[in-house]
Every structure is written in C-alpha cells, then in structure tokens.
Design an enzyme around this catalytic site. Structure first.
Site, short mmCIF file in Angstrom:
data_model
loop_
_atom_site.label_atom_id
_atom_site.label_comp_id
_atom_site.label_asym_id
_atom_site.label_seq_id
_atom_site.Cartn_x
_atom_site.Cartn_y
_atom_site.Cartn_z
N PHE A 89 78.82 2.21 61.94
CA PHE A 89 78.49 0.80 61.74
C PHE A 89 77.58 0.64 60.52
O PHE A 89 76.56 1.29 60.40
CB PHE A 89 77.80 0.24 62.99
CG PHE A 89 77.40 -1.20 62.83
CD1 PHE A 89 78.37 -2.19 62.65
CD2 PHE A 89 76.06 -1.57 62.83
CE1 PHE A 89 78.00 -3.51 62.48
CE2 PHE A 89 75.69 -2.89 62.66
CZ PHE A 89 76.66 -3.87 62.48
N GLN A 90 77.98 -0.24 59.62
CA GLN A 90 77.26 -0.53 58.38
C GLN A 90 77.04 0.69 57.49
O GLN A 90 76.04 0.80 56.80
CB GLN A 90 75.94 -1.25 58.67
CG GLN A 90 76.19 -2.63 59.28
CD GLN A 90 74.96 -3.51 59.34
OE1 GLN A 90 73.83 -3.01 59.43
NE2 GLN A 90 75.17 -4.81 59.28
N LYS A 140 68.74 7.20 57.95
CA LYS A 140 67.76 6.70 58.92
C LYS A 140 66.89 7.83 59.49
O LYS A 140 65.68 7.65 59.66
CB LYS A 140 68.49 5.97 60.06
CG LYS A 140 67.54 5.05 60.80
CD LYS A 140 68.28 4.06 61.66
CE LYS A 140 67.29 3.19 62.43
NZ LYS A 140 67.99 2.27 63.32
N GLU A 181 70.44 -10.35 49.23
CA GLU A 181 69.99 -9.13 48.53
C GLU A 181 70.25 -9.18 47.03
O GLU A 181 69.51 -8.57 46.25
CB GLU A 181 70.67 -7.90 49.13
CG GLU A 181 70.19 -7.55 50.53
CD GLU A 181 70.96 -8.27 51.62
OE1 GLU A 181 71.80 -9.14 51.31
OE2 GLU A 181 70.72 -7.96 52.81
N MET A 239 80.44 -23.97 30.04
CA MET A 239 80.86 -23.01 29.02
C MET A 239 82.36 -22.74 29.11
O MET A 239 83.03 -22.59 28.08
CB MET A 239 80.06 -21.70 29.17
CG MET A 239 80.33 -20.71 28.07
SD MET A 239 79.99 -21.40 26.43
CE MET A 239 78.33 -20.81 26.15
C1 LIG Z 1 79.25 -14.62 38.43
C2 LIG Z 1 79.98 -15.26 37.32
N1 LIG Z 1 81.16 -15.87 37.54
C3 LIG Z 1 81.81 -16.47 36.52
C4 LIG Z 1 81.31 -16.45 35.26
C5 LIG Z 1 82.08 -17.09 34.10
N2 LIG Z 1 81.31 -18.21 33.56
C6 LIG Z 1 80.54 -18.08 32.46
S1 LIG Z 1 79.74 -19.48 32.07
C7 LIG Z 1 80.46 -20.33 33.32
C8 LIG Z 1 80.16 -21.76 33.56
C9 LIG Z 1 78.78 -21.99 33.98
O1 LIG Z 1 78.65 -23.31 34.43
P1 LIG Z 1 77.23 -23.92 34.70
O2 LIG Z 1 76.44 -23.00 35.55
O3 LIG Z 1 77.35 -25.31 35.20
O4 LIG Z 1 76.55 -23.87 33.28
P2 LIG Z 1 76.92 -24.72 31.96
O5 LIG Z 1 77.79 -23.86 31.12
O6 LIG Z 1 77.60 -25.97 32.40
O7 LIG Z 1 75.60 -24.94 31.33
C10 LIG Z 1 81.31 -19.50 34.04
C11 LIG Z 1 82.12 -19.91 35.19
C12 LIG Z 1 80.10 -15.76 35.06
N3 LIG Z 1 79.54 -15.63 33.86
N4 LIG Z 1 79.44 -15.20 36.11
#
Ligand SMILES: Cc1ncc(C[n+]2csc(CCOP(=O)(O)OP(=O)(O)O)c2C)c(N)n1
Ligand SMILES: [Mg+2]
Lengths: 569, 181
Positions: A116-117, A166, A54, A479
């Site tokens: 439920f749910q 529902k 979803e 990042m």
């Molecule tokens: C749902 C979620 N969890 C954690 C983060 C923190 N976060 C930001 S960028 C990143 C790394 C992303 O890695 P990747 O998808 O391999 O992209 P890259 O930076 O290597 O291009 C993380 C963990 C986030 N933005 N969103």
C-alpha cells in the site's frame, strides 16, 4: 558507557537541525508518521509549514532557497505524495535550486511487493534529481543527510531525494552528526585552470565589441560585484537571462536588458553583432538562443560555468572556463585590461529607442481604456521603490512582469525558467516570504496558473504569510492565446476561461483583496495593497488582446524580432 | 546522422545501487541504443567498471560522457574507437551432439576457430569461443548447419592501449584534495 540510541526519525530531525534547517515544507502520511511525531517534540527548534498539496511544498522550498541561498527542505509521505513532488523536483533540477526532499517509504521487508502506497521513488526521481537515495536502515540516516546537504548545495545546486523506509525511521541508532566535506566521485568546485583564465583574458583584451551574458550562476556564486567590476573595467554591456535578472541593477548604465524570446531588442540584436560573447553561469537555453545555427556565429565565445557538461552542449565555445563564477571572475579580473568601447555601447541606443517607442510606451502608457500587464508590473515595482522581490507564475504574466519590474539587489526574482511550471508561483511566493521576511514579496500570476495551486491560499491563511498577489486577469490562458493569435489564425482552442470571483475566493480564506477594472483605480489600489498588513489579492482586469513583445518566435534567429503582431524589427 | 561509428564507453563508478539505471537513461534520452553492456569490478578496489558499446558520432559521445560523469557516484567516463582499445567478447553455442558426431569436420572447425568444447553429453555439446563479434558470428554461421539450440554472446570488455591510467590519476587528485581538508 554505551552511547544513547535514538530512533532513525529523531536522527533525521537532529541531522536537519545540525544543518541549520529552520523550516520544513511538508505534508504527513502513513509512511512518514514517525518523523512527524518527532517533529512534534522538536517544534520549538524547527518550524514546519503544512502546505495544501505536496507540489506546493516543493515550490515553496524552491522559493525559500532562491531568495535565501539556503537549501530548501521538504518532507512528505510515500506513494501519491512522492509522485506529487515530481514537478517540483524537475523544476529545481532545471533551475539549479538546492532542495532536499524526504519521502517516507514502506517498510524494507515490503519493498518491491506493491505494498500500500509503495512507489519506486528512487527509480522515478533519478532522472530529475542530482542524487536520489533510498535509506533502509536507521544507521545510514546521518550519513545520507550529510551527503544530501553537501550535494544539493555545492557545485551546481540541485534537488536531492532521500527515500526513507519506515523501519529505518523506527529503528534505533547511535547518533553522531558529521557534515559531509568530501565525496570521492564528485568535485563540486574544480580548481581553476590558469591557462583557461589566460585564454579568456586574451580574448577579452582583444575584443572591440564584447558582450556579457549573465545567468543565475552569477547569483548562485554571489559574483554580482565581480560581474559589475568586469563590466565596468572593460566597458562591457551586460544582458541577463530570465533567471539571471537582478544579478545587475536594472538602472546600471551597462545593463542592456533581458535576453531571449521576449528579451530586449538590443541584447538580441547585439548578440549577433558582437565580436565576443562572455557567457557567465548560463546554459544557452533555446529560449535564449533561438536557432543555434544562426546564433552569434560571428563572435568568439567564452563560456564560464561550474558544470562541465554545459560546455559545447548547445553552443560551441572558443574558450571554456570551468569553475565557480565568483572564483573565475576574481582570477580573471587582474588580467583584464581597462578599456573603453564607447562607439559599441552607443550603438545599443538605436535598438533601445525602437523598443521604447514601439514596445515599451504602448505597453506602459497605452492609449486605450483596457489595462496592460506591463503597466501594472511597472507601477507595482515603482510603488515598492523597485526593491521588492518579484515572484511570478508562468505565461504572459511572467514575461511582462519580468520585463517591466526593476531590480536594485540580487536574489530579487523567483520564477520557473527551465520547466515553465504553471502553478509554481503561489507556493514559491510563500517560500520567498519565509526566506526573506523583511522584504516585500509581490507575486504576479495569471488566472490559469493561480488556479493550479490555489489551495495554497490555505497555507497563507494558516501562517499569516504576507504576500501581495497581483492577479493579471485576462480570463484566458493568455500565452497560449498569443500563439494562437500569431501562429494559429486566431483559433482560440480551449484558452478562454470562465473564472470565479477571485476576491471572494480569497475572502473565504480570510485574505483581503479587491478587483480593479479601470486604470483610474490602479494606483490607489496598489497603495492599499502595499499598506495592508498581511496577504492581499489584487485582481486586475487585463486586456485579453494584450501580447508580449518583442518576440523572437520559437526556433527563429535571435535577430528575427516581432515588435507587435504586424511589424518586425 | 549517417557516419555512425561503434564507440566503446567505459564508466568507472562507486559501487552504488541504481547506477546502471542512471547510466542507461542517459543513453535512452539521446536515442542511443546500447549494443552491449558489461559490468564488473575494476583493478581499483571498490571501483566498478561499466563497458558499453553504442553506435553514434563523436560530438554526441563527448556530450554523453559528460552527462554520465555528472552523476554523483560516477568517477570518470570515457569513450573510445576500436583502434584505441584491446577488446574481447565470449560466445557460447549449444549444439546437438549427434549431429556433431555425424560430421567429419568437427575437429577442423574447432581448431580453425580456436574454440573450446566445455561440455559434452549424449544430447548436446557446449562450445565456447572468444573473439570479436565478426569472429564469434562466423562460428555461429558455420555451426548453424548442425542446428544451434542456444547461442549467447557476452558484452564487450575492453582495456585501453593508453599508457596513462586516467582513473588512478583522478583518484590520486581526489585523495590529495581530501588530505587538504
Ligand atoms: C503545468 C503547465 N501546463 C501547461 C502549460 C502551458 N502554458 C504555458 S503559459 C499558459 C497559459 C497561462 O495562462 P495564465 O495562467 O492565465 O497566464 P497568462 O498567460 O494569461 O498571463 C499555458 C497553458 C505550462 N506552462 N505549465
Ligand atoms: Mg490568463
């Protein structure tokens, strides 16, 4: 003769059709089955896209809404399905995306009994929606849907939840649909105040060093032509926020690049040198301003926005102009005097030259065997005539594709700005392609983010959706790794990833693809991807040491810019 | 953060389920404690009025009321300092009757505080007093010597001293807008 009575579920689908809904992104379940049953009968009038989770439905609807300007519609069941949509709602709320999300709910006699749910959907969605409403009787459905469309799509757009018990789906009702045109407690398009326009015009006419900050509000209001007219008439340079990208063509001589943490050097430096900032449809996010106490203190500030709660929220303004960006700019333009700011505009060149030599050249023409994200993004952009839709995930892949992509027309970027949701991209790309079937959709992602919603490859397979997936694969949560390298003494805590062979994963879904390990293969691989009919996955091996620059560290002053790991501007 | 003033926020809204929750989370997100709260009908038919007090500063209050007004079913929201409003609270005190009767000063006490006796039986007496917080508190302290079995103070209710009725004006404007459609 008594009017024909139909079920609440049928009233819902007819109401959606009356609002010109063509696509629903959804997933069935117990508490919404009456609606899916009606959908079966109306399948020649309204198409349903069965996602694989979803969360994916909400992001797909966001992608659809962002490229088409229409309201995205999602239908899911109660309980776990309703909790799965929270990320998408928060994302749409932060990024002002019009969505209507319909959730099934247990029968009204069971409400509050931990049935439920059963989940308190209104309670948990209120903080992340523009409006959230529970429907307990079939009679309310047409009214609530009409109101939902009005709220989601007008004023500052945003997500709306309708939680339908529902028995409201099965109960019978007369049906007569009237779109909503008025809500007493909500005025989405406040009348423009002449005094505010005059005050703004006066500041613009007096300015010697004006600078425009354009946000997504320009795109939402379809004010791109007026933005260009203002910039050209009064000779004002323009910087765009991440979500405002494509509001002005990248090659427009007055366009000075993206704002913020990884924005252009010029746009950040000049923010603290200009004598007037004209902010249009943007909200001074901290990723744009850095330390607000050292942000544009020397400048007068005009803030144009449709949401009055944005004025003086993060940055104090001298003149606020409340209204739809297009209507405001149309009122403003006749009062703005033609001007030339040659010297001011020329002063941008010094910053641009430093950025070109220190940042852009090393990124797109690196003197090393390993590939950079920026060079891939620029090549894909050029190979599509700089006219494709860029969808991004979150991380380095997002910032570098946003920086090096080029745009010719509006609504050409779909990215998660305010929430920064990893996993946003793949489903959003599906929605973008459905919303704009005639345009090429290039989705840039990371190895981390792709795996957060990778199951949507199944949706791509089932509906034959032609999205080009460019995986910028550094085998790292890049990042986060960048911050660890810069601010945590290279301790790569939990950022290396052992990844599957993504081309094989794609192949299992019948999606073509290839892995690119060297620069020599890149151009041909991009050509093959773009020539291919249907979805394609390009797994490009990227230098894990690559970083996104320029960079203003979080909380620093906008002018405190790192050019690379060792040099500052 | 030091110079915190007690502000009174008034919110006019449509009568929709769940609005209290929407409003209270706006306070919570900004770490504002709700000191008192009361909800009632207003002078305008179908319009509800929330009166909320909180300690904060003017800048925060400006942002707060805009965030409240952003909720779809809210008509208008305002904030006031005490000098801009006429306000009142009601307090009820339940005291053991025998202890009250043993004391010679009970009449004096009721008179001095302009309080009323609402109910008396052999076990307890219920006294009512309306006034500002310091006034109802003063009576509480005096009654404490007899032992206060229960004490409750209502949320503040307030009416503005302004000569302009901003909500009515807003509704007139909206009516005009609707007629234009
Ligand atoms: C749902 C979620 N969890 C954690 C983060 C923190 N976060 C930001 S960028 C990143 C790394 C992303 O890695 P990747 O998808 O391999 O992209 P890259 O930076 O290597 O291009 C993380 C963990 C986030 N933005 N969103
Ligand atoms: Mg990565």
């Amino acid at each position: 003769m008594a009017k024909e009575k139909i079920s609440g579920a049928e009233a819902l689908i007819r109401a959606l059709i009356a609002e010109h809904t063509e696509y629903i992104f959804g997933y069935p379940g117990g508490a919404i089955m009456p609606v899916f049953d009606v959908l079966y009968h109306y399948r020649d009038q309204i198409s349903h896209i069965l996602v694989r989770h979803e969360q994916g439905a909400t992001h797909a609807a966001q992608g659809y809404a962002r490229v088409s300007g229409k309201t995205g519609v999602v239908i899911v069941t109660s309980g776990p399905a309703a909790t799965n949509i929270i990320t998408g709602l928060s994302d749409a709320m932060m990024d002002s995306t019009p969505l209507i999300v319909i959730t099934g709910q247990v029968g009204s006699s069971l409400l509050g009994s931990d049935a439920f749910q059963e989940t308190d959907v209104v309670g948990i969605t209120q903080p992340v929606t523009k409006w959230s409403y529970q429907i307990r009787s079939s009679e309310e459905i047409a009214w609530a849907v009409a109101r939902a469309f009005y709220i989601a799509g007008n004023g500052r757009p945003g997500p709306v939840v309708l939680d339908i018990a529902k028995d409201a789906q099965t109960g019978l009702t007369e049906f007569g649909y009237r779109p909503c045109q008025f809500i007493r407690s909500y005025n989405p398009y406040p009348a423009i105040k002449a005094a505010e326009i005059e005050a703004a015009a006066q500041l613009i006419n007096q300015a010697h060093k004006p600078f425009i900050l354009a946000g997504q509000g320009v795109i939402l209001a379809q004010a791109e032509a007026e933005l260009a007219e203002l910039a050209e008439k009064a000779d004002i340079p323009v910087g765009c926020t991440l979500l405002g990208l494509s509001a002005m063509p990248t090659d427009h001589p007055l366009y000075k690049g993206m704002l913020g943490m990884h924005g252009s050097i010029a746009s950040n430096i000049k923010t603290n040198e200009c004598d007037l900032l004209i902010a249009i449809g943007m909200r001074f996010d901290d990723r744009v301003t850095g330390d607000v106490n050292r942000y544009a203190r020397q400048a007068r500030i005009i803030h144009i926005d449709i949401d009055p709660s944005e004025f003086n929220k993060n940055v104090k303004c001298d003149v606020s102009v409340l209204g739809d960006a297009r209507a405001v700019l149309q009122a403003l333009l006749p009062q703005v005097n033609p001007a030339r700011h040659t010297e001011w505009l020329e002063s941008f060149a010094a910053c641009e030259e430093v950025e070109r030599i220190k940042v852009i050249e090393p990124e797109i023409h690196p003197q090393k065997p390993l590939m950079n994200m920026g060079e891939v993004a620029r090549k894909v952009s050029e190979a599509t005539g700089n006219d494709s839709i860029l969808v991004t995930d979150v991380g380095q892949n997002q910032m570098l594709s946003a920086r090096y992509y080029r745009f010719k027309r509006p609504r050409s970027i779909v990215t998660s700005g305010g929430l920064g949701t990893m996993g946003f991209g793949l489903p959003a790309a599906i929605g973008a392609k459905i919303g704009c079937p005639d345009r090429t959709v290039c989705f840039f992602t990371g190895d981390g983010g792709l795996q957060m919603t990778i199951q949507e490859l199944g949706t791509i397979m089932q509906y034959g959706i032609d999205v080009k997936i460019i995986l910028l694969n550094n085998n790292f949560l890049g990042m986060v790794r960048q911050w660890q390298a810069l601010f945590f003494d290279h301790r790569y805590s939990e950022t290396p990833m052992l990844n599957p062979d993504f081309t094989q994963v794609a192949a299992a879904y019948g999606i073509a693809g290839e892995r690119v390990t060297s620069r020599d293969e890149l151009n041909n691989a991009i050509s093959r991807m773009l020539a291919h009919h249907g979805a394609y996955l390009l797994d490009v091996q990227i230098d894990p040491d690559g970083m996104v620059f320029p960079m203003t560290p979080a909380g620093a002053c906008v002018t405190d810019i790192m050019l690379n790991a060792t040099e500052k501007y | 953060m030091t110079d915190k003033t007690l502000y009174t926020v008034t919110v006019y809204s449509e009568n929709q389920v769940g609005l209290l929750n929407q409003i209270s989370i706006i306070f919570t997100r900004r770490q504002l404690n709700i000191e008192s709260l009361s909800v009632s009908a207003s002078a305008i038919e179908g319009v509800h009025k929330f009166t909320i007090t909180t300690y904060s500063d003017r800048e925060t209050m400006k942002k707060l009321v805009k965030q409240i007004e952003k909720r779809i079913d809210v008509l208008r929201a305002f904030f006031y300092t005490d000098d801009e409003i006429v306000f009142q609270e009601v307090a009820l005190y339940k005291v053991p009757t025998d202890k009250l009767l043993d004391d010679k000063h009970i009449e004096e006490l009721v008179r001095k505080h302009n309080a009323r006796i609402l109910e008396v039986n052999r076990i307890y007496t219920v006294i009512e007093k309306s006034g500002h917080t310091d006034e109802t508190q003063a009576l509480f302290e005096e009654l404490s010597r007899y032992e206060v079995m229960q004490f409750v103070r209502s949320g503040r209710i307030a009416i503005t001293k302004s000569t302009v009725e901003h909500v009515s004006l807003f509704l007139q404007e909206q009516q005009y807008r609707q007629n234009q459609l």
